[in-house]
Design a protein around this motif. Sequence first.
Motif, PDB file in Angstrom:
ATOM      1  N   VAL A  56      11.342   6.249  10.814  1.00  0.00           N
ATOM      2  CA  VAL A  56      12.114   5.008  10.850  1.00  0.00           C
ATOM      3  C   VAL A  56      11.598   4.224  12.045  1.00  0.00           C
ATOM      4  N   PHE A  57      11.331   2.929  11.836  1.00  0.00           N
ATOM      5  CA  PHE A  57      10.721   2.105  12.867  1.00  0.00           C
ATOM      6  C   PHE A  57      11.725   1.086  13.411  1.00  0.00           C
ATOM      7  N   ALA A  58      11.784   0.966  14.722  1.00  0.00           N
ATOM      8  CA  ALA A  58      12.632  -0.045  15.361  1.00  0.00           C
ATOM      9  C   ALA A  58      12.135  -1.422  14.943  1.00  0.00           C
ATOM     10  N   ALA A  59      13.033  -2.393  14.881  1.00  0.00           N
ATOM     11  CA  ALA A  59      12.682  -3.741  14.423  1.00  0.00           C
ATOM     12  C   ALA A  59      11.465  -4.303  15.177  1.00  0.00           C
ATOM     13  N   ALA A  60      11.386  -4.073  16.468  1.00  0.00           N
ATOM     14  CA  ALA A  60      10.271  -4.600  17.267  1.00  0.00           C
ATOM     15  C   ALA A  60       8.942  -3.918  16.955  1.00  0.00           C
ATOM     16  N   ASP A  61       8.987  -2.721  16.379  1.00  0.00           N
ATOM     17  CA  ASP A  61       7.769  -1.956  16.101  1.00  0.00           C
ATOM     18  C   ASP A  61       7.316  -2.039  14.652  1.00  0.00           C
ATOM     19  N   ARG A  62       8.014  -2.787  13.828  1.00  0.00           N
ATOM     20  CA  ARG A  62       7.693  -2.850  12.396  1.00  0.00           C
ATOM     21  C   ARG A  62       6.470  -3.716  12.143  1.00  0.00           C
ATOM     22  N   LYS A  63       5.636  -3.244  11.211  1.00  0.00           N
ATOM     23  CA  LYS A  63       4.441  -3.985  10.814  1.00  0.00           C
ATOM     24  C   LYS A  63       4.676  -4.605   9.443  1.00  0.00           C
ATOM     25  N   THR A  64       4.104  -5.768   9.236  1.00  0.00           N
ATOM     26  CA  THR A  64       4.252  -6.470   7.970  1.00  0.00           C
ATOM     27  C   THR A  64       3.608  -5.665   6.850  1.00  0.00           C
ATOM     28  N   ALA A  65       4.319  -5.552   5.753  1.00  0.00           N
ATOM     29  CA  ALA A  65       3.771  -4.892   4.563  1.00  0.00           C
ATOM     30  C   ALA A  65       2.710  -5.802   3.951  1.00  0.00           C
ATOM     31  N   PRO A  66       1.643  -5.234   3.435  1.00  0.00           N
ATOM     32  CA  PRO A  66       0.625  -6.079   2.798  1.00  0.00           C
ATOM     33  C   PRO A  66       1.170  -6.680   1.497  1.00  0.00           C
ATOM     34  N   GLU A  67       0.514  -7.698   1.032  1.00  0.00           N
ATOM     35  CA  GLU A  67       0.926  -8.327  -0.226  1.00  0.00           C
ATOM     36  C   GLU A  67       0.697  -7.346  -1.375  1.00  0.00           C
ATOM     37  N   LEU A  68       1.656  -7.277  -2.237  1.00  0.00           N
ATOM     38  CA  LEU A  68       1.551  -6.449  -3.440  1.00  0.00           C
ATOM     39  C   LEU A  68       1.918  -7.333  -4.616  1.00  0.00           C
ATOM     40  N   THR A  69       0.961  -7.540  -5.480  1.00  0.00           N
ATOM     41  CA  THR A  69       1.174  -8.273  -6.725  1.00  0.00           C
ATOM     42  C   THR A  69       0.479  -7.490  -7.811  1.00  0.00           C
ATOM     43  N   GLY A  70       1.144  -7.372  -8.951  1.00  0.00           N
ATOM     44  CA  GLY A  70       0.517  -6.672 -10.057  1.00  0.00           C
ATOM     45  C   GLY A  70       1.341  -6.757 -11.317  1.00  0.00           C
ATOM     46  N   LYS A  71       0.740  -6.271 -12.373  1.00  0.00           N
ATOM     47  CA  LYS A  71       1.414  -6.193 -13.668  1.00  0.00           C
ATOM     48  C   LYS A  71       2.239  -4.924 -13.706  1.00  0.00           C
ATOM     49  N   THR A  72       3.447  -5.057 -14.217  1.00  0.00           N
ATOM     50  CA  THR A  72       4.327  -3.898 -14.358  1.00  0.00           C
ATOM     51  C   THR A  72       4.030  -3.175 -15.660  1.00  0.00           C
ATOM     52  N   LEU A  73       4.637  -2.018 -15.817  1.00  0.00           N
ATOM     53  CA  LEU A  73       4.456  -1.242 -17.042  1.00  0.00           C
ATOM     54  C   LEU A  73       4.963  -1.986 -18.273  1.00  0.00           C
ATOM     55  N   ASP A  74       5.868  -2.948 -18.072  1.00  0.00           N
ATOM     56  CA  ASP A  74       6.329  -3.766 -19.200  1.00  0.00           C
ATOM     57  C   ASP A  74       5.633  -5.132 -19.220  1.00  0.00           C
ATOM     58  N   ASP A  75       4.450  -5.203 -18.584  1.00  0.00           N
ATOM     59  CA  ASP A  75       3.535  -6.340 -18.635  1.00  0.00           C
ATOM     60  C   ASP A  75       4.090  -7.637 -18.047  1.00  0.00           C
ATOM     61  N   LYS A  76       4.897  -7.504 -17.003  1.00  0.00           N
ATOM     62  CA  LYS A  76       5.365  -8.671 -16.264  1.00  0.00           C
ATOM     63  C   LYS A  76       4.673  -8.664 -14.909  1.00  0.00           C
ATOM     64  N   THR A  77       4.610  -9.801 -14.265  1.00  0.00           N
ATOM     65  CA  THR A  77       4.022  -9.867 -12.928  1.00  0.00           C
ATOM     66  C   THR A  77       5.121  -9.634 -11.898  1.00  0.00           C
ATOM     67  N   TRP A  78       4.827  -8.782 -10.918  1.00  0.00           N
ATOM     68  CA  TRP A  78       5.766  -8.500  -9.836  1.00  0.00           C
ATOM     69  C   TRP A  78       5.053  -8.772  -8.521  1.00  0.00           C
ATOM     70  N   THR A  79       5.734  -9.460  -7.589  1.00  0.00           N
ATOM     71  CA  THR A  79       5.141  -9.824  -6.304  1.00  0.00           C
ATOM     72  C   THR A  79       6.107  -9.494  -5.175  1.00  0.00           C
ATOM     73  N   LEU A  80       5.629  -8.747  -4.198  1.00  0.00           N
ATOM     74  CA  LEU A  80       6.455  -8.350  -3.056  1.00  0.00           C
ATOM     75  C   LEU A  80       6.941  -9.557  -2.266  1.00  0.00           C
TER      76      LEU A  80
END
Length: 187
Positions: free
Chosen positions: A43-67
């Motif tokens: 568990v990371f303290a708020a000051a130590d958190r790093k930004t998650a990279p962008e995640l975009t992709g097609k889901t198993l039901d063929d929709k686009t999902w974007t973080l």
Amino acid sequence: MLRRTAVLVAGVFLVAGCSSGQQAAQNRQGQAGFVSGNGNVSVFAAADRKTAPELTGKTLDDKTWTLSEQKGKVVVLNVWGSWCPPCRKEAPELVAAAKELGPSVQFVGLNTRDLDPAPAKKFVQEFGVQYPNVYDPNGRALLRFRGQISPAAIPTTLVIDKFGKVAGRVVGEVTKQTLLGMVAEAK
């Protein structure tokens, strides 16, 4: 010397978790390099958190999902494969946590190394997974998380805060109670 080598080899197979005998069959299906984690929670303290990279992709039901479209919500990102026994074991825990937390928390799966989507779709149906699952057969989306998720440690779960920063990580199987606590810390 021979006895020490045999003990060392036996120890490697015990430590490797899911990369044991079952892994040999899975390697033939393209899941090489899989190592189950030990359930280590960070568990990371708020000051130590790093930004998650962008995640975009097609889901198993063929929709686009974007973080990035989830900003303002806590996101639980679970990396899994239908071929992974610990993933099968933790699936009911994830489903129960998603149900209890409701729509204020966005759960998403990142299905990796299922070269054919049929087993992944069967997994989702079998466990009653209602949240989206991005299909990542070649692991490219997973590699964006290098440094935050080991590409070989399946399953891994990240809790991403409402600002898009990684608030916590579980390498290995996760439980409902652990997720509930991590989400509470991330809010």
